[in-house]
Design a protein around this motif. Sequence first.
Motif, mmCIF file in Angstrom:
data_model
loop_
_atom_site.group_PDB
_atom_site.id
_atom_site.type_symbol
_atom_site.label_atom_id
_atom_site.label_comp_id
_atom_site.label_asym_id
_atom_site.label_seq_id
_atom_site.Cartn_x
_atom_site.Cartn_y
_atom_site.Cartn_z
ATOM 1 N N VAL A 1 28.557 67.419 -30.568
ATOM 2 C CA VAL A 1 28.682 66.871 -29.221
ATOM 3 C C VAL A 1 27.275 66.768 -28.633
ATOM 4 C CG1 VAL A 1 29.662 67.184 -26.919
ATOM 5 C CG2 VAL A 1 30.944 67.947 -28.938
ATOM 6 N N LEU A 2 26.905 65.567 -28.185
ATOM 7 C CA LEU A 2 25.583 65.314 -27.616
ATOM 8 C C LEU A 2 25.745 65.127 -26.114
ATOM 9 C CD1 LEU A 2 24.394 62.654 -30.232
ATOM 10 C CD2 LEU A 2 24.445 65.150 -30.455
ATOM 11 N N ARG A 3 24.869 65.778 -25.340
ATOM 12 C CA ARG A 3 24.994 65.701 -23.882
ATOM 13 C C ARG A 3 23.655 65.371 -23.232
ATOM 14 N NH1 ARG A 3 28.770 69.951 -24.970
ATOM 15 N NH2 ARG A 3 30.842 69.517 -24.054
ATOM 16 N N PHE A 4 23.734 64.481 -22.255
ATOM 17 C CA PHE A 4 22.591 64.157 -21.410
ATOM 18 C C PHE A 4 22.934 64.604 -19.987
ATOM 19 C CE2 PHE A 4 22.408 61.304 -24.985
ATOM 20 C CZ PHE A 4 21.062 61.217 -25.287
ATOM 21 N N LYS A 5 22.056 65.391 -19.386
ATOM 22 C CA LYS A 5 22.290 65.926 -18.046
ATOM 23 C C LYS A 5 21.797 64.950 -17.006
ATOM 24 C CE LYS A 5 23.441 69.051 -14.981
ATOM 25 N NZ LYS A 5 24.871 69.312 -14.715
ATOM 26 N N GLY A 6 22.661 64.604 -16.057
ATOM 27 C CA GLY A 6 22.285 63.661 -15.020
ATOM 28 C C GLY A 6 21.651 64.330 -13.821
ATOM 29 N N SER A 7 20.945 63.532 -13.037
ATOM 30 C CA SER A 7 20.239 64.043 -11.859
ATOM 31 C C SER A 7 21.054 63.919 -10.578
ATOM 32 C CB SER A 7 18.921 63.279 -11.686
ATOM 33 O OG SER A 7 19.167 61.886 -11.493
ATOM 34 N N ASP A 8 22.170 63.187 -10.628
ATOM 35 C CA ASP A 8 22.943 62.898 -9.421
ATOM 36 C C ASP A 8 24.391 63.352 -9.632
ATOM 37 O OD1 ASP A 8 24.229 61.888 -7.215
ATOM 38 O OD2 ASP A 8 23.462 59.844 -7.423
ATOM 39 N N SER A 9 24.805 64.376 -8.950
ATOM 40 C CA SER A 9 26.161 64.907 -9.130
ATOM 41 C C SER A 9 27.234 63.942 -8.650
ATOM 42 C CB SER A 9 26.303 66.245 -8.383
ATOM 43 O OG SER A 9 26.074 66.059 -6.990
ATOM 44 N N SER A 10 26.843 62.955 -7.829
ATOM 45 C CA SER A 10 27.822 61.990 -7.339
ATOM 46 C C SER A 10 27.994 60.799 -8.281
ATOM 47 C CB SER A 10 27.419 61.477 -5.952
ATOM 48 O OG SER A 10 26.221 60.716 -6.022
ATOM 49 N N ALA A 11 27.133 60.678 -9.293
ATOM 50 C CA ALA A 11 27.236 59.573 -10.239
ATOM 51 C C ALA A 11 28.428 59.798 -11.168
ATOM 52 C CB ALA A 11 25.947 59.468 -11.044
ATOM 53 N N PRO A 12 29.035 58.714 -11.675
ATOM 54 C CA PRO A 12 30.218 58.881 -12.528
ATOM 55 C C PRO A 12 29.882 59.626 -13.822
ATOM 56 C CG PRO A 12 29.396 56.626 -12.613
ATOM 57 C CD PRO A 12 28.648 57.293 -11.511
ATOM 58 N N LYS A 13 30.757 60.505 -14.229
ATOM 59 C CA LYS A 13 30.579 61.238 -15.480
ATOM 60 C C LYS A 13 31.142 60.396 -16.625
ATOM 61 C CE LYS A 13 30.511 65.926 -13.547
ATOM 62 N NZ LYS A 13 30.238 65.457 -12.170
ATOM 63 N N ILE A 14 30.446 60.443 -17.754
ATOM 64 C CA ILE A 14 30.723 59.534 -18.860
ATOM 65 C C ILE A 14 31.155 60.308 -20.101
ATOM 66 C CG2 ILE A 14 29.826 57.602 -20.208
ATOM 67 C CD1 ILE A 14 29.590 57.171 -17.173
ATOM 68 N N HIS A 15 32.184 59.805 -20.775
ATOM 69 C CA HIS A 15 32.599 60.324 -22.085
ATOM 70 C C HIS A 15 32.682 59.150 -23.051
ATOM 71 C CE1 HIS A 15 34.915 62.970 -24.891
ATOM 72 N NE2 HIS A 15 35.433 61.812 -25.271
ATOM 73 N N ILE A 16 31.915 59.224 -24.140
ATOM 74 C CA ILE A 16 31.922 58.178 -25.169
ATOM 75 C C ILE A 16 32.196 58.849 -26.508
ATOM 76 C CG2 ILE A 16 30.602 56.379 -26.341
ATOM 77 C CD1 ILE A 16 28.855 56.218 -23.777
ATOM 78 N N GLN A 17 33.171 58.329 -27.250
ATOM 79 C CA GLN A 17 33.436 58.879 -28.575
ATOM 80 C C GLN A 17 33.670 57.741 -29.568
ATOM 81 O OE1 GLN A 17 36.961 61.309 -27.764
ATOM 82 N NE2 GLN A 17 38.277 59.763 -28.692
#
Length: 352
Positions: free
Chosen positions: A21-37
Amino acid sequence: MDTSEIIISGDTAGIEWRVPVLRFKGSDSSAPKIHIQAALHANELPGTALVHFLCEMLRKAESAGQIRSDITIIPHANPVGAAQSHFGELQGRFDLGTRTNFNREFPLISVKERDGLVANLSRYDAVDRLKRQLMHMALGCDLVIDLHCDDESLQYAYIDDAFWPEASDLASALDMEAVLLSDGESSAFEEAVGFAWKHETAGEKKTQLPGKLSVTVELRGGSDVYPDLAKKDAEGLFKFLAKRGAIDAAVTLSPFTGPAVPLDNVEMIRAPEAGTVLFHRNLGDQVSEGDLLATIITRPGMPDGTVEVRAPQAGLVLTRTSSRLVRRRADLMKIACKTASKAERKAGTLEN
């Protein structure tokens, strides 16, 4: 980029499965969270190639401080299926142990029941534990993209009515040639995620889910695994993520102009008899009612040894089987049409 693993113990001694599982941490908590598989059907690899190049782009964006959203990527979501071969041929679509499609039988729950997916996982077999953990991760996100491919195919997607037409930006970004508007009535991964969102409130069913998306993307055919195509698709998905505010990058998308048709408007062309298939129409062809689609040689060498297959109505040839020896009632083509098929269709997916 942070990396971790889902570890799934096998159903026999001495076996375990590992899902990176690869994760990129975003800087904006209000931005949409993304799941790609990718590769939930373990032998469908165009999506795995896509995310390889997408991660290159995301690492550069990460270094530049452009990642706004939390992004989770699973490059190959099904190590169980990847280990299942029969007579040397990777299967990938159906679990050999249960004969169940790896992309069916996901739990149909409310999103409020999300945590129950991973409670007491030891009660379930390995494949169900995998499915539950994938769905648990996806339900913590806003945009869920499940990358698949068809047999021989144009680029298209299954998109629930609840996400349309907002999701036309994804169709545009990936340069899709068609969209099939699904009814959300199956237990496939993307529909189970949509079901959980639509049934968040007991006794109610939402018909529109603005800002959300759960989609199956069909990245052409199973043999369309090439660096140029994978890079092009990765660039398209990157543009979509930027358009939705997940990445701080300016993008412009043209309107999606391809057909978007309900599943009821898809003609499933099936073989009336067993035999050798000679196709007369290619992917992307526009056909008219009555056009000859294929000839099936049922009795080679005999004067009456062929059967013709003709188009029941006008439409776009969207997919085609790669097999040239077919059984009776085998799927030959999908044709996307402007009007509903006269053939009866059960609610849910077009194929098993």
